[in-house]
Design a protein around this motif. Structure first.
Motif, PDB file in Angstrom:
ATOM      1  N   VAL A 107      30.284   5.266 116.053  1.00  0.00           N
ATOM      2  CA  VAL A 107      29.551   4.434 115.091  1.00  0.00           C
ATOM      3  C   VAL A 107      28.914   5.308 114.014  1.00  0.00           C
ATOM      4  CG1 VAL A 107      27.583   2.871 114.842  1.00  0.00           C
ATOM      5  CG2 VAL A 107      29.199   2.552 116.725  1.00  0.00           C
ATOM      6  N   ASN A 108      28.313   6.413 114.408  1.00  0.00           N
ATOM      7  CA  ASN A 108      27.722   7.336 113.426  1.00  0.00           C
ATOM      8  C   ASN A 108      28.784   7.901 112.490  1.00  0.00           C
ATOM      9  OD1 ASN A 108      25.087   7.078 114.273  1.00  0.00           O
ATOM     10  ND2 ASN A 108      25.206   8.800 115.678  1.00  0.00           N
ATOM     11  N   GLN A 109      29.948   8.232 113.022  1.00  0.00           N
ATOM     12  CA  GLN A 109      31.044   8.758 112.211  1.00  0.00           C
ATOM     13  C   GLN A 109      31.489   7.720 111.179  1.00  0.00           C
ATOM     14  OE1 GLN A 109      32.400  11.824 112.466  1.00  0.00           O
ATOM     15  NE2 GLN A 109      33.919  11.475 110.882  1.00  0.00           N
ATOM     16  N   PHE A 110      31.569   6.462 111.590  1.00  0.00           N
ATOM     17  CA  PHE A 110      31.973   5.399 110.672  1.00  0.00           C
ATOM     18  C   PHE A 110      30.979   5.268 109.518  1.00  0.00           C
ATOM     19  CE2 PHE A 110      31.808   0.978 109.279  1.00  0.00           C
ATOM     20  CZ  PHE A 110      33.131   0.792 108.893  1.00  0.00           C
ATOM     21  N   PHE A 111      29.698   5.170 109.838  1.00  0.00           N
ATOM     22  CA  PHE A 111      28.699   5.007 108.781  1.00  0.00           C
ATOM     23  C   PHE A 111      28.559   6.268 107.941  1.00  0.00           C
ATOM     24  CE2 PHE A 111      27.217   1.487 111.537  1.00  0.00           C
ATOM     25  CZ  PHE A 111      27.402   0.466 110.610  1.00  0.00           C
ATOM     26  N   SER A 112      28.758   7.412 108.540  1.00  0.00           N
ATOM     27  CA  SER A 112      28.731   8.658 107.782  1.00  0.00           C
ATOM     28  C   SER A 112      29.900   8.721 106.802  1.00  0.00           C
ATOM     29  CB  SER A 112      28.791   9.848 108.741  1.00  0.00           C
ATOM     30  OG  SER A 112      28.841  11.051 108.036  1.00  0.00           O
ATOM     31  N   ALA A 113      31.067   8.264 107.218  1.00  0.00           N
ATOM     32  CA  ALA A 113      32.238   8.242 106.321  1.00  0.00           C
ATOM     33  C   ALA A 113      32.005   7.293 105.161  1.00  0.00           C
ATOM     34  CB  ALA A 113      33.492   7.842 107.095  1.00  0.00           C
ATOM     35  N   ARG A 114      31.359   6.168 105.421  1.00  0.00           N
ATOM     36  CA  ARG A 114      31.072   5.210 104.343  1.00  0.00           C
ATOM     37  C   ARG A 114      30.016   5.750 103.384  1.00  0.00           C
ATOM     38  NH1 ARG A 114      32.609   0.080 104.144  1.00  0.00           N
ATOM     39  NH2 ARG A 114      30.656  -0.570 103.181  1.00  0.00           N
ATOM     40  N   ASN A 121      37.349   4.997  94.287  1.00  0.00           N
ATOM     41  CA  ASN A 121      38.649   4.405  94.577  1.00  0.00           C
ATOM     42  C   ASN A 121      39.386   5.054  95.750  1.00  0.00           C
ATOM     43  OD1 ASN A 121      39.123   6.793  93.330  1.00  0.00           O
ATOM     44  ND2 ASN A 121      40.604   6.030  91.854  1.00  0.00           N
ATOM     45  N   VAL A 122      38.746   5.942  96.491  1.00  0.00           N
ATOM     46  CA  VAL A 122      39.365   6.596  97.643  1.00  0.00           C
ATOM     47  C   VAL A 122      38.653   6.136  98.914  1.00  0.00           C
ATOM     48  CG1 VAL A 122      39.859   8.785  98.768  1.00  0.00           C
ATOM     49  CG2 VAL A 122      40.001   8.614  96.281  1.00  0.00           C
ATOM     50  N   THR A 123      39.442   5.596  99.838  1.00  0.00           N
ATOM     51  CA  THR A 123      38.881   5.146 101.112  1.00  0.00           C
ATOM     52  C   THR A 123      39.200   6.193 102.180  1.00  0.00           C
ATOM     53  OG1 THR A 123      39.299   2.871 100.437  1.00  0.00           O
ATOM     54  CG2 THR A 123      38.848   3.251 102.766  1.00  0.00           C
ATOM     55  N   PRO A 124      38.202   6.634 102.929  1.00  0.00           N
ATOM     56  CA  PRO A 124      38.427   7.664 103.965  1.00  0.00           C
ATOM     57  C   PRO A 124      39.066   7.078 105.224  1.00  0.00           C
ATOM     58  CG  PRO A 124      36.112   7.084 103.882  1.00  0.00           C
ATOM     59  CD  PRO A 124      36.786   6.318 102.791  1.00  0.00           C
ATOM     60  N   TRP A 125      40.336   6.716 105.146  1.00  0.00           N
ATOM     61  CA  TRP A 125      41.030   6.066 106.253  1.00  0.00           C
ATOM     62  C   TRP A 125      41.051   6.920 107.513  1.00  0.00           C
ATOM     63  CZ3 TRP A 125      41.355   1.169 106.023  1.00  0.00           C
ATOM     64  CH2 TRP A 125      41.521   0.522 104.804  1.00  0.00           C
ATOM     65  N   TRP A 126      41.248   8.217 107.371  1.00  0.00           N
ATOM     66  CA  TRP A 126      41.304   9.077 108.556  1.00  0.00           C
ATOM     67  C   TRP A 126      39.973   9.092 109.287  1.00  0.00           C
ATOM     68  CZ3 TRP A 126      45.766   9.854 110.399  1.00  0.00           C
ATOM     69  CH2 TRP A 126      46.871  10.026 109.569  1.00  0.00           C
ATOM     70  N   ASP A 127      38.880   9.104 108.533  1.00  0.00           N
ATOM     71  CA  ASP A 127      37.552   9.052 109.157  1.00  0.00           C
ATOM     72  C   ASP A 127      37.328   7.722 109.862  1.00  0.00           C
ATOM     73  OD1 ASP A 127      36.880  11.594 108.361  1.00  0.00           O
ATOM     74  OD2 ASP A 127      35.968  10.918 106.486  1.00  0.00           O
ATOM     75  N   TYR A 128      37.790   6.638 109.238  1.00  0.00           N
ATOM     76  CA  TYR A 128      37.662   5.323 109.865  1.00  0.00           C
ATOM     77  C   TYR A 128      38.512   5.241 111.134  1.00  0.00           C
ATOM     78  CZ  TYR A 128      35.409   3.637 105.592  1.00  0.00           C
ATOM     79  OH  TYR A 128      34.566   3.440 104.534  1.00  0.00           O
ATOM     80  N   LEU A 129      39.718   5.774 111.069  1.00  0.00           N
ATOM     81  CA  LEU A 129      40.593   5.777 112.241  1.00  0.00           C
ATOM     82  C   LEU A 129      39.976   6.602 113.376  1.00  0.00           C
ATOM     83  CD1 LEU A 129      43.332   5.015 113.536  1.00  0.00           C
ATOM     84  CD2 LEU A 129      44.220   7.138 112.565  1.00  0.00           C
ATOM     85  N   TYR A 130      39.461   7.769 113.038  1.00  0.00           N
ATOM     86  CA  TYR A 130      38.829   8.639 114.034  1.00  0.00           C
ATOM     87  C   TYR A 130      37.622   7.951 114.660  1.00  0.00           C
ATOM     88  CZ  TYR A 130      36.267  12.630 115.908  1.00  0.00           C
ATOM     89  OH  TYR A 130      35.581  13.479 116.724  1.00  0.00           O
ATOM     90  N   SER A 131      36.785   7.351 113.834  1.00  0.00           N
ATOM     91  CA  SER A 131      35.602   6.678 114.374  1.00  0.00           C
ATOM     92  C   SER A 131      36.003   5.476 115.216  1.00  0.00           C
ATOM     93  CB  SER A 131      34.653   6.269 113.255  1.00  0.00           C
ATOM     94  OG  SER A 131      35.252   5.320 112.397  1.00  0.00           O
ATOM     95  N   GLY A 132      37.053   4.765 114.808  1.00  0.00           N
ATOM     96  CA  GLY A 132      37.536   3.636 115.607  1.00  0.00           C
ATOM     97  C   GLY A 132      38.056   4.082 116.960  1.00  0.00           C
ATOM     98  N   LEU A 133      38.781   5.199 116.975  1.00  0.00           N
ATOM     99  CA  LEU A 133      39.273   5.727 118.251  1.00  0.00           C
ATOM    100  C   LEU A 133      38.124   6.157 119.155  1.00  0.00           C
ATOM    101  CD1 LEU A 133      42.381   7.783 117.124  1.00  0.00           C
ATOM    102  CD2 LEU A 133      42.359   5.674 118.458  1.00  0.00           C
TER     103      LEU A 133
END
Length: 176
Positions: A107-114, A121-133
């Motif tokens: 959860v911290n990784q997700f909010f930190s990535a956001r 215009n760049v979305t940190p998909w890898w960070d979102y994927l990592y935080s989701g995993l």
């Protein structure tokens, strides 16, 4: 200088043997490996303690006032004795605590990535994927701890065997 190199090699070979045996035992039978691993850790600590006693004896022969090897030996021997009761008390809590830690970290990784987005215009998909995993593994550990723990033990066993091989290769590379 030669004595220091020999002592360093003793520690390194003890570490190689420990990593290889622990990895193999955990990988082959993760369910029933706890007591064997605890005996192996205890034997490793006793080995380190004996090497430290030898270091202290060599230092005392050279009239050194350095008593740190003796302190290391005593701590290793105490840990070798206390490892069984401590491990058996904490082991049932390990999967759930690890799951909670991974869940919070995800959860911290997700909010930190956001929060740390540098470009609009760049979305940190890898960070979102990592935080989701991390969140998924955390939830799996909290609600189904023992099946996931078996899987993690197998991964740990393979990792320890890889570390032993790398340590062996480093021993051969830096021998010269």
């Amino acid at each position: 200088m030669k004595s220091y190199y020999r002592q360093f090699n003793w520690y390194r070979w003890l570490r190689i043997i420990f990593l290889a045996l622990a990895g193999l035992i955990i990988f082959l039978n993760p369910d029933k490996s706890l007591n064997t691993i605890l005996y192996l850790i205890s034997a490793y600590l006793i080995g380190v303690g004996l090497i430290a006693l030898h270091d202290g004896w060599l230092l005392s022969k050279s009239h050194s006032d350095n008593n740190s090897p003796y302190t290391t030996a005593v701590i290793c021997f105490l840990l070798a004795l206390l490892i069984f009761p401590i491990a058996h008390l904490l082991l049932p809590l390990l999967p759930v605590l690890l799951g909670i830690i991974l869940l919070i970290n995800g959860v911290n990784q997700f909010f930190s990535a956001r929060a740390n987005r540098h470009y609009v215009n760049v979305t940190p998909w890898w960070d979102y994927l990592y935080s989701g995993l991390l969140v998924l593994v955390g939830i799996a550990l909290v609600f189904n701890p023992f099946d996931m723990l078996r899987f993690f033990f197998r991964i740990l066993g393979v990792g320890l065997m890889v570390l032993a091989v790398m340590e062996f290769i480093n021993t051969k590379l830096y021998k010269k």
